[in-house]
Design a protein around this motif. Structure first.
Motif, PDB file in Angstrom:
ATOM      1  N   MET A  58      32.512  29.734  38.443  1.00  0.00           N
ATOM      2  CA  MET A  58      33.480  30.631  39.083  1.00  0.00           C
ATOM      3  C   MET A  58      32.823  31.438  40.202  1.00  0.00           C
ATOM      4  O   MET A  58      33.469  31.750  41.202  1.00  0.00           O
ATOM      5  N   THR A  60      30.593  30.416  42.265  1.00  0.00           N
ATOM      6  CA  THR A  60      30.615  29.520  43.417  1.00  0.00           C
ATOM      7  C   THR A  60      32.017  29.428  44.003  1.00  0.00           C
ATOM      8  O   THR A  60      32.211  29.516  45.225  1.00  0.00           O
ATOM      9  N   LYS A  61      33.006  29.282  43.139  1.00  0.00           N
ATOM     10  CA  LYS A  61      34.394  29.134  43.590  1.00  0.00           C
ATOM     11  C   LYS A  61      34.879  30.382  44.335  1.00  0.00           C
ATOM     12  O   LYS A  61      35.469  30.282  45.418  1.00  0.00           O
ATOM     13  N   VAL A  62      34.635  31.558  43.780  1.00  0.00           N
ATOM     14  CA  VAL A  62      35.096  32.803  44.416  1.00  0.00           C
ATOM     15  C   VAL A  62      34.365  33.038  45.742  1.00  0.00           C
ATOM     16  O   VAL A  62      34.977  33.431  46.739  1.00  0.00           O
ATOM     17  N   LYS A  64      33.134  30.803  47.791  1.00  0.00           N
ATOM     18  CA  LYS A  64      33.674  29.874  48.788  1.00  0.00           C
ATOM     19  C   LYS A  64      35.070  30.293  49.244  1.00  0.00           C
ATOM     20  O   LYS A  64      35.424  30.162  50.413  1.00  0.00           O
ATOM     21  N   GLU A  65      35.841  30.818  48.315  1.00  0.00           N
ATOM     22  CA  GLU A  65      37.200  31.274  48.637  1.00  0.00           C
ATOM     23  C   GLU A  65      37.187  32.418  49.651  1.00  0.00           C
ATOM     24  O   GLU A  65      38.023  32.476  50.554  1.00  0.00           O
ATOM     25  N   PHE A  66      36.227  33.326  49.502  1.00  0.00           N
ATOM     26  CA  PHE A  66      36.217  34.516  50.359  1.00  0.00           C
ATOM     27  C   PHE A  66      35.346  34.374  51.606  1.00  0.00           C
ATOM     28  O   PHE A  66      35.408  35.231  52.483  1.00  0.00           O
ATOM     29  N   ASP A  67      34.582  33.323  51.710  1.00  0.00           N
ATOM     30  CA  ASP A  67      33.735  33.137  52.892  1.00  0.00           C
ATOM     31  C   ASP A  67      34.539  33.167  54.187  1.00  0.00           C
ATOM     32  O   ASP A  67      34.149  33.858  55.138  1.00  0.00           O
ATOM     33  N   LYS A  69      37.044  34.793  54.804  1.00  0.00           N
ATOM     34  CA  LYS A  69      37.575  36.152  54.985  1.00  0.00           C
ATOM     35  C   LYS A  69      36.468  37.140  55.359  1.00  0.00           C
ATOM     36  O   LYS A  69      36.650  38.348  55.257  1.00  0.00           O
ATOM     37  N   ASN A 152      38.543  33.247  35.340  1.00  0.00           N
ATOM     38  CA  ASN A 152      39.373  33.120  36.539  1.00  0.00           C
ATOM     39  C   ASN A 152      38.950  34.056  37.681  1.00  0.00           C
ATOM     40  O   ASN A 152      39.503  33.991  38.767  1.00  0.00           O
ATOM     41  N   SER A 154      39.549  37.125  38.110  1.00  0.00           N
ATOM     42  CA  SER A 154      40.668  37.969  38.544  1.00  0.00           C
ATOM     43  C   SER A 154      40.268  39.403  38.908  1.00  0.00           C
ATOM     44  O   SER A 154      40.767  39.947  39.896  1.00  0.00           O
ATOM     45  N   ARG A 157      38.129  39.238  42.197  1.00  0.00           N
ATOM     46  CA  ARG A 157      39.007  38.831  43.306  1.00  0.00           C
ATOM     47  C   ARG A 157      39.892  39.993  43.756  1.00  0.00           C
ATOM     48  O   ARG A 157      40.011  40.281  44.947  1.00  0.00           O
TER      49      ARG A 157
END
Length: 191
Positions: A58, A60-62, A64-67, A69, A152, A154, A157
């Motif tokens: 997670m 890694t996932k978070v 990558k999601e915010f990069d 932004k 998750n 959450s 995030r």
């Protein structure tokens, strides 16, 4: 392993500067080099802690999601590698490559950075706004290796999104992180 909750860290306090080796690149990185334009997330993690292992995918996932932004993520391990050799920088590098970390993984051999951030456990999460003022210090989410709650991200995030938008996060809404205690070197008094 001693189960530990995160310490308090004052909201609005500036992120302490650091100068630490990046175990993947071999370069020395500073906070000034790694900060994000809109937010910076500092994470104290390690290789062996079951609470960190539980959330590595997670992280890694978070990140990558915010990069896109303009949010940067930085992971730091401060554990005593003499007592916990599985957290040695060579193995940190293998771990970072294995999990495809999209963020720098730094080694705090002196443990001074962990002390400056009042880090107590792994994982331990801090969010700083574009001016490097602390807006959040808490957990990734409510999951743990001991419960059935989903991993998750959450809480983290939500904190990042609020920080980007300039929305204050009341302390009552910040749940402390928890996990294994930082493995302090013998004779080190962290606080």
């Amino acid at each position: 392993m001693a189960f530990t909750f995160s310490n308090s860290f004052p909201m609005g306090k500036s992120a302490p500067e650091f100068k630490l080796p990046n175990v993947v690149t071999g370069e020395v990185n500073t906070l000034s080099q790694l900060l994000g334009k809109k937010a910076t997330v500092i994470m104290f993690i390690c290789n062996h802690c079951p609470y960190v292992i539980h959330v590595k995918h997670m992280l890694t996932k978070v990140a990558k999601e915010f990069d896109p932004k303009e949010v940067s993520f930085v992971a730091i391990s401060a554990n005593d590698v003499d007592a916990y050799p599985q957290d040695h920088p060579d193995l940190m590098k293998k771990d970072a490559i294995s999990y495809n970390y999209p963020f720098p993984y730094l080694y705090d051999e002196s443990q001074e950075t962990a002390k400056a951030y009042r880090a107590a456990c792994t994982p331990d999460f801090y969010v700083f706004d574009g001016d490097l003022k602390c807006t959040y210090h808490g957990c990734l989410d409510e999951s743990s290796p001991k419960n059935q709650k989903p991993v998750n991200g959450s809480e983290l995030r939500g904190a990042i999104l609020k920080s980007i938008q300039g929305i204050p996060i009341p302390l009552k809404d910040q749940k402390p992180s928890s996990g294994c205690n930082i493995k302090w070197k013998s004779g080190i008094n962290p606080f």
